[in-house]
Structures are given as C-alpha cells and as structure tokens.
Scaffold this motif. Structure first.
Motif, PDB file in Angstrom:
ATOM      1  N   ALA A 295      -6.098 -12.775 -27.232  1.00  0.00           N
ATOM      2  CA  ALA A 295      -7.015 -11.652 -26.997  1.00  0.00           C
ATOM      3  C   ALA A 295      -7.646 -11.725 -25.619  1.00  0.00           C
ATOM      4  O   ALA A 295      -8.038 -12.800 -25.149  1.00  0.00           O
ATOM      5  CB  ALA A 295      -8.103 -11.632 -28.063  1.00  0.00           C
ATOM      6  N   GLY A 296      -7.760 -10.560 -24.979  1.00  0.00           N
ATOM      7  CA  GLY A 296      -8.446 -10.473 -23.698  1.00  0.00           C
ATOM      8  C   GLY A 296      -9.930 -10.262 -23.926  1.00  0.00           C
ATOM      9  O   GLY A 296     -10.469  -9.181 -23.663  1.00  0.00           O
ATOM     10  N   GLU A 297     -10.594 -11.291 -24.415  1.00  0.00           N
ATOM     11  CA  GLU A 297     -11.987 -11.149 -24.828  1.00  0.00           C
ATOM     12  C   GLU A 297     -12.809 -12.347 -24.365  1.00  0.00           C
ATOM     13  O   GLU A 297     -12.540 -13.481 -24.785  1.00  0.00           O
ATOM     14  CB  GLU A 297     -12.062 -11.021 -26.353  1.00  0.00           C
ATOM     15  CG  GLU A 297     -13.459 -10.842 -26.883  1.00  0.00           C
ATOM     16  CD  GLU A 297     -13.470 -10.484 -28.355  1.00  0.00           C
ATOM     17  OE1 GLU A 297     -14.210  -9.551 -28.708  1.00  0.00           O
ATOM     18  OE2 GLU A 297     -12.743 -11.122 -29.136  1.00  0.00           O
ATOM     19  N   PRO A 298     -13.806 -12.125 -23.508  1.00  0.00           N
ATOM     20  CA  PRO A 298     -14.655 -13.240 -23.075  1.00  0.00           C
ATOM     21  C   PRO A 298     -15.314 -13.929 -24.261  1.00  0.00           C
ATOM     22  O   PRO A 298     -15.700 -13.279 -25.243  1.00  0.00           O
ATOM     23  CB  PRO A 298     -15.700 -12.556 -22.182  1.00  0.00           C
ATOM     24  CG  PRO A 298     -15.055 -11.296 -21.712  1.00  0.00           C
ATOM     25  CD  PRO A 298     -14.196 -10.855 -22.858  1.00  0.00           C
ATOM     26  N   ASP A 299     -15.445 -15.244 -24.169  1.00  0.00           N
ATOM     27  CA  ASP A 299     -16.055 -16.002 -25.256  1.00  0.00           C
ATOM     28  C   ASP A 299     -17.568 -16.108 -25.102  1.00  0.00           C
ATOM     29  O   ASP A 299     -18.231 -16.707 -25.936  1.00  0.00           O
ATOM     30  CB  ASP A 299     -15.446 -17.403 -25.336  1.00  0.00           C
ATOM     31  CG  ASP A 299     -15.722 -18.237 -24.083  1.00  0.00           C
ATOM     32  OD1 ASP A 299     -15.556 -17.697 -22.966  1.00  0.00           O
ATOM     33  OD2 ASP A 299     -16.085 -19.428 -24.209  1.00  0.00           O
ATOM     34  N   PHE A 300     -18.120 -15.493 -24.057  1.00  0.00           N
ATOM     35  CA  PHE A 300     -19.556 -15.570 -23.813  1.00  0.00           C
ATOM     36  C   PHE A 300     -20.318 -14.555 -24.677  1.00  0.00           C
ATOM     37  O   PHE A 300     -19.766 -13.534 -25.095  1.00  0.00           O
ATOM     38  CB  PHE A 300     -19.864 -15.283 -22.339  1.00  0.00           C
ATOM     39  CG  PHE A 300     -19.060 -16.110 -21.389  1.00  0.00           C
ATOM     40  CD1 PHE A 300     -19.238 -17.479 -21.312  1.00  0.00           C
ATOM     41  CD2 PHE A 300     -18.113 -15.521 -20.567  1.00  0.00           C
ATOM     42  CE1 PHE A 300     -18.497 -18.254 -20.443  1.00  0.00           C
ATOM     43  CE2 PHE A 300     -17.358 -16.282 -19.694  1.00  0.00           C
ATOM     44  CZ  PHE A 300     -17.547 -17.650 -19.628  1.00  0.00           C
ATOM     45  N   ALA A 301     -21.594 -14.834 -24.909  1.00  0.00           N
ATOM     46  CA  ALA A 301     -22.466 -13.860 -25.546  1.00  0.00           C
ATOM     47  C   ALA A 301     -22.889 -12.821 -24.510  1.00  0.00           C
ATOM     48  O   ALA A 301     -23.052 -13.136 -23.323  1.00  0.00           O
ATOM     49  CB  ALA A 301     -23.699 -14.549 -26.124  1.00  0.00           C
ATOM     50  N   THR A 302     -23.064 -11.586 -24.963  1.00  0.00           N
ATOM     51  CA  THR A 302     -23.594 -10.553 -24.086  1.00  0.00           C
ATOM     52  C   THR A 302     -24.955 -11.003 -23.559  1.00  0.00           C
ATOM     53  O   THR A 302     -25.780 -11.517 -24.312  1.00  0.00           O
ATOM     54  CB  THR A 302     -23.755  -9.231 -24.858  1.00  0.00           C
ATOM     55  OG1 THR A 302     -22.494  -8.842 -25.399  1.00  0.00           O
ATOM     56  CG2 THR A 302     -24.290  -8.126 -23.960  1.00  0.00           C
ATOM     57  N   PRO A 303     -25.225 -10.852 -22.250  1.00  0.00           N
ATOM     58  CA  PRO A 303     -26.523 -11.277 -21.694  1.00  0.00           C
ATOM     59  C   PRO A 303     -27.705 -10.716 -22.479  1.00  0.00           C
ATOM     60  O   PRO A 303     -27.699  -9.563 -22.926  1.00  0.00           O
ATOM     61  CB  PRO A 303     -26.479 -10.732 -20.267  1.00  0.00           C
ATOM     62  CG  PRO A 303     -25.019 -10.768 -19.917  1.00  0.00           C
ATOM     63  CD  PRO A 303     -24.313 -10.381 -21.194  1.00  0.00           C
ATOM     64  N   SER A 304     -28.733 -11.526 -22.624  1.00  0.00           N
ATOM     65  CA  SER A 304     -29.853 -11.190 -23.512  1.00  0.00           C
ATOM     66  C   SER A 304     -30.614  -9.954 -23.054  1.00  0.00           C
ATOM     67  O   SER A 304     -31.118  -9.196 -23.894  1.00  0.00           O
ATOM     68  CB  SER A 304     -30.797 -12.384 -23.631  1.00  0.00           C
ATOM     69  OG  SER A 304     -31.286 -12.764 -22.350  1.00  0.00           O
ATOM     70  N   PHE A 305     -30.693  -9.693 -21.757  1.00  0.00           N
ATOM     71  CA  PHE A 305     -31.443  -8.517 -21.310  1.00  0.00           C
ATOM     72  C   PHE A 305     -30.747  -7.221 -21.741  1.00  0.00           C
ATOM     73  O   PHE A 305     -31.406  -6.194 -21.967  1.00  0.00           O
ATOM     74  CB  PHE A 305     -31.671  -8.548 -19.789  1.00  0.00           C
ATOM     75  CG  PHE A 305     -30.488  -8.175 -18.943  1.00  0.00           C
ATOM     76  CD1 PHE A 305     -30.290  -6.862 -18.534  1.00  0.00           C
ATOM     77  CD2 PHE A 305     -29.568  -9.137 -18.539  1.00  0.00           C
ATOM     78  CE1 PHE A 305     -29.209  -6.505 -17.734  1.00  0.00           C
ATOM     79  CE2 PHE A 305     -28.483  -8.791 -17.746  1.00  0.00           C
ATOM     80  CZ  PHE A 305     -28.309  -7.473 -17.347  1.00  0.00           C
ATOM     81  N   ILE A 306     -29.438  -7.282 -21.901  1.00  0.00           N
ATOM     82  CA  ILE A 306     -28.693  -6.120 -22.385  1.00  0.00           C
ATOM     83  C   ILE A 306     -28.964  -5.925 -23.876  1.00  0.00           C
ATOM     84  O   ILE A 306     -29.199  -4.808 -24.347  1.00  0.00           O
ATOM     85  CB  ILE A 306     -27.190  -6.310 -22.113  1.00  0.00           C
ATOM     86  CG1 ILE A 306     -26.934  -6.435 -20.612  1.00  0.00           C
ATOM     87  CG2 ILE A 306     -26.379  -5.166 -22.715  1.00  0.00           C
ATOM     88  CD1 ILE A 306     -25.506  -6.810 -20.249  1.00  0.00           C
ATOM     89  N   VAL A 307     -28.953  -7.016 -24.624  1.00  0.00           N
ATOM     90  CA  VAL A 307     -29.243  -6.961 -26.060  1.00  0.00           C
ATOM     91  C   VAL A 307     -30.674  -6.475 -26.287  1.00  0.00           C
ATOM     92  O   VAL A 307     -30.938  -5.676 -27.202  1.00  0.00           O
ATOM     93  CB  VAL A 307     -29.025  -8.340 -26.705  1.00  0.00           C
ATOM     94  CG1 VAL A 307     -29.369  -8.313 -28.187  1.00  0.00           C
ATOM     95  CG2 VAL A 307     -27.576  -8.791 -26.509  1.00  0.00           C
TER      96      VAL A 307
END
Length: 399
Positions: free
Chosen positions: A41-53
């Motif tokens: 899968a072409g999917e980053p393993d990182f969490a979305t940055p918290s300021f976006i959440v």
C-alpha cells in the motif's frame, strides 16, 4: 421466464485495484497469524499531525458543518488550494477553478470524464498507476501505453510520445514524481514534453499528489510552470493524502481551465455532492498550517529510500534505479526470472510476487499491475524495522 438482463459490460471489464488487492491479501494473512510484511500500500505509517486533527475536532462542534455545502468545495479550502497551486505548481488560479473531491481517485476519474470523448486515445506513459487505464476506459477512451524501462529511469521521451500519437490522440497523462517508479522528470524534460503537448493541442492530465515528496535537492517542476501557456489545456490533480499522512480523510482536488471545471463541477453535483465538511476543514488546516511535521515525514521517507535502495541492490539479478520522489522503489527483477528459488521457477513478476509472499512472507506488487512484467513495486512508507526485515527476507530467499 425471461432471464435477468445483464450487468454493466463497462464495469464488468474493469479490474479491481491491484495494489489494494495485494494489500488486502497481506492483511488477511496477518490476521490469520502469519508474520507478513507488506510493501503493497502507498500509505504513510505516520499519524496525521495533531493540529490538523484538532481543526477537525473543532469543526465537529459547529452545526453548520452537518449540512450540505457547495458541491465544488468549501471556500476556505478552495482558497487554500489555489494558494498551494501558485506556491508549488507556479500557476495562479481563481478558487472557482478548484473542485474538491473525495480523494485523489475521484479527481482522476472526473478529469478523464471531463476531457475524453468516446474513441479518443490517451497516451499513458508506463509504468503507470493501476487506476489510470481503468479510469480512461470508464470515460470510453482508449489507453495507449508508452513504455520506458529502467534504462530510461522509467521516463518517456518526446520521440516516444510522437511515435505513439495518432489523429485520435487527445490526452496525455503526465506524472512526476511517479507512482509506481518514484521517477522525477527534470525541468528540461518536463518543458520539452509540455511544449510538444501544446504544439499538438493535446490535453494534459498531470497527477501532482507526490510533488512535495522529493529528495537529493530535486524539485518536481509542474508542467504548467515549465510551459505556462499549457495551463488552458491542463488539469492538475492533487490531494493531502500523501504529504500529510491523511489517506483516510479522503480529500483531493482538481484544478483547471474554467470551462473544464464547470463540466467537472456539474458531474460532481450529481455524482457525490460535497466532500465531508469536517475533512475539508482539516485539509485547509493542513495546507495553511505549519509544514514542520510534513517535512519530518519527508526526511523519514528519504532515510528509508536510501536504505531500501542500498539493500535491494545487494540481491544479484535485481536492478534498482534511484527514485528521487514519492515513496516507491521499482526494481527491474528480470534477472530473477526463469531461475529456481525454493523449488519454484517463476517466469513472470506475477509468479515471482506469489513466490515471495509464500516463501518469504513479504507482499509486493508485481509489474503486471503497472504495465509490462519483469518489475516489482515496493512502498517504503512503512516502519523502519519492518522495512529492513522485509528486504533481508528477500536477500535470504534469493541467495
């Protein structure tokens, strides 16, 4: 009794996404207890940055976001996309020239629906992302593959495009950085292709979703920045999924001439209406907010890129061009075919991928998903430990 009328012939001819299919198979094996490492899968393993959440969480408290909004997108996001397009693609557009879509895939689908007529030929440089030919077919177009191998860093030339052009050619797909190869066209190569398309009145659909993921000081110059006059016959597609680790938020967009965007907007008004408002607000925060974490993601990808390239190169029979963008490596594995490994003699990269999954418990996507056989795609957007362990399994299998 009269038999049931047939299902759609058009949809019956469409294949399932090969990358998602391999990833689903890998996840099923993992769920069954097998220690499969997946590069599918072409999917980053990182969490979305918290300021976006946090921006999304705040948006959830505003009842106006529970309602229908303009099908083409929230004004705040369309303005942010217009600013990004100027910043990163060198093209000044009005927010009205932006359509916000449910992920990059919808923008790709709508782009072909907007400019392809039945019988049109679409030049498709190969290796290509697996969705392009299916989206072309859904628009009643004919994909015409133009292949460039590892000896060309998987980049087509104007001479190849001209040789493939006919009086039915109306569209060119241009992708830099590339999925699946990670190749990035130089500014000079991009300009040459852009001038050729302009000369022949050919529409360009350029997928720029990986434009912020480049390495070794390379910049992915947009084709409309290289040839500004081409803007009136170019549709740019993009999204927040890859740069900001937001694959599941499903926010993409398309940018193009006002008349083309009018058609795309009309289609979307019937197809899906507006994208989830909370996700749109999150995407606006991503584009307008600090870019520090996105840069940290890029640096991590660069480290992993160097590791996987150097380790794959240790396998005899594997040729690994150096990818300068995205987060994929696309080795030429023809040197592994027609040789016996673990009692199996694969003759195609599809058979080789099956062998690798069975013998090494590593999931990779075969070249057949992206064009000719003889290649594998590996995404290095996974954790560092798994990345190294997976390649070491391949090294042991092919020793």
């Amino acid at each position: 009794m009269t038999s049931r009328a047939p299902l759609s012939r058009k949809l019956s001819a469409i294949a399932e996404s090969a990358t998602l299919k391999v990833d689903a198979k890998a996840k099923a094996l993992q769920a069954a207890g097998r220690p499969v490492i997946s590069y599918a899968a072409g999917e980053p393993d990182f969490a979305t940055p918290s300021f976006i959440v946090d921006a999304a969480a705040k948006a959830l408290q505003d009842p106006k976001n529970y309602r229908y909004t303009p099908a083409a997108g929230l004004p705040v996001l369309r303005e942010a996309i217009a600013a990004k397009t100027l910043r990163d693609s060198g093209l000044e557009v009005a927010p009205s020239q932006v359509i916000v879509t449910n992920g990059g895939k919808q923008s790709v689908y709508q782009a072909f629906q907007t400019v392809v007529n039945p019988g049109d030929e679409v030049l498709l440089p190969a290796p290509y992302w697996t969705t392009y030919p299916e989206a072309i077919a859904l628009a009643d177009g004919t994909p015409v593959e133009v292949f460039a191998g590892a000896d060309q860093d998987y980049k087509v030339t104007v001479a190849q495009l001209e040789a493939a052009r006919t009086d039915k050619t109306t569209v060119l797909v241009f992708v830099s950085p590339s999925n699946p190869t990670g190749s990035v066209y130089t500014p000079e190569e991009t300009a040459e292709i852009g001038r050729w398309a302009l000369e022949h009145g050919i529409w360009v659909i350029t997928d720029e979703i990986y434009q912020n993921l480049t390495y070794e000081g390379v910049k992915a110059v947009s084709i409309v920045e290289a040839v500004p006059e081409l803007a009136e016959q170019t549709i740019l597609v993009n999204g927040v999924a890859k740069t900001y680790a937001m694959t599941g938020w499903r926010v993409g967009w398309m940018v193009g001439p006002a008349d083309a965007m009018k058609l795309a907007g009309n289609l979307q008004s019937h197809l899906s209406s507006n994208v989830n408002n909370v996700a749109q607000i999150a995407a606006a925060a991503a584009l307008n907010g600090p870019q520090d974490e996105a840069e940290q993601f890029r640096l991590a990808f660069d480290r992993r890129r160097q590791l996987i390239v150097s380790e794959l190169a240790k396998i005899d029979g594997v040729e690994v061009p150096n990818p300068l963008g995205a987060f994929y490596v696309y080795p030429d594995v023809q040197g592994l075919l027609n040789r016996t490994w673990g009692g199996v003699t694969p003759t195609t990269s599809l058979e080789l991928a099956d062998l690798i999954l069975e013998k090494a418990e590593v999931a990779v996507v075969p070249g057949e998903a992206f064009g000719p056989s003889g290649y594998l795609r590996l995404s290095y957007a996974l954790g560092d430990d798994q990345l190294l362990e997976g390649v070491q399994r391949l090294q042991r299998l092919f020793t």
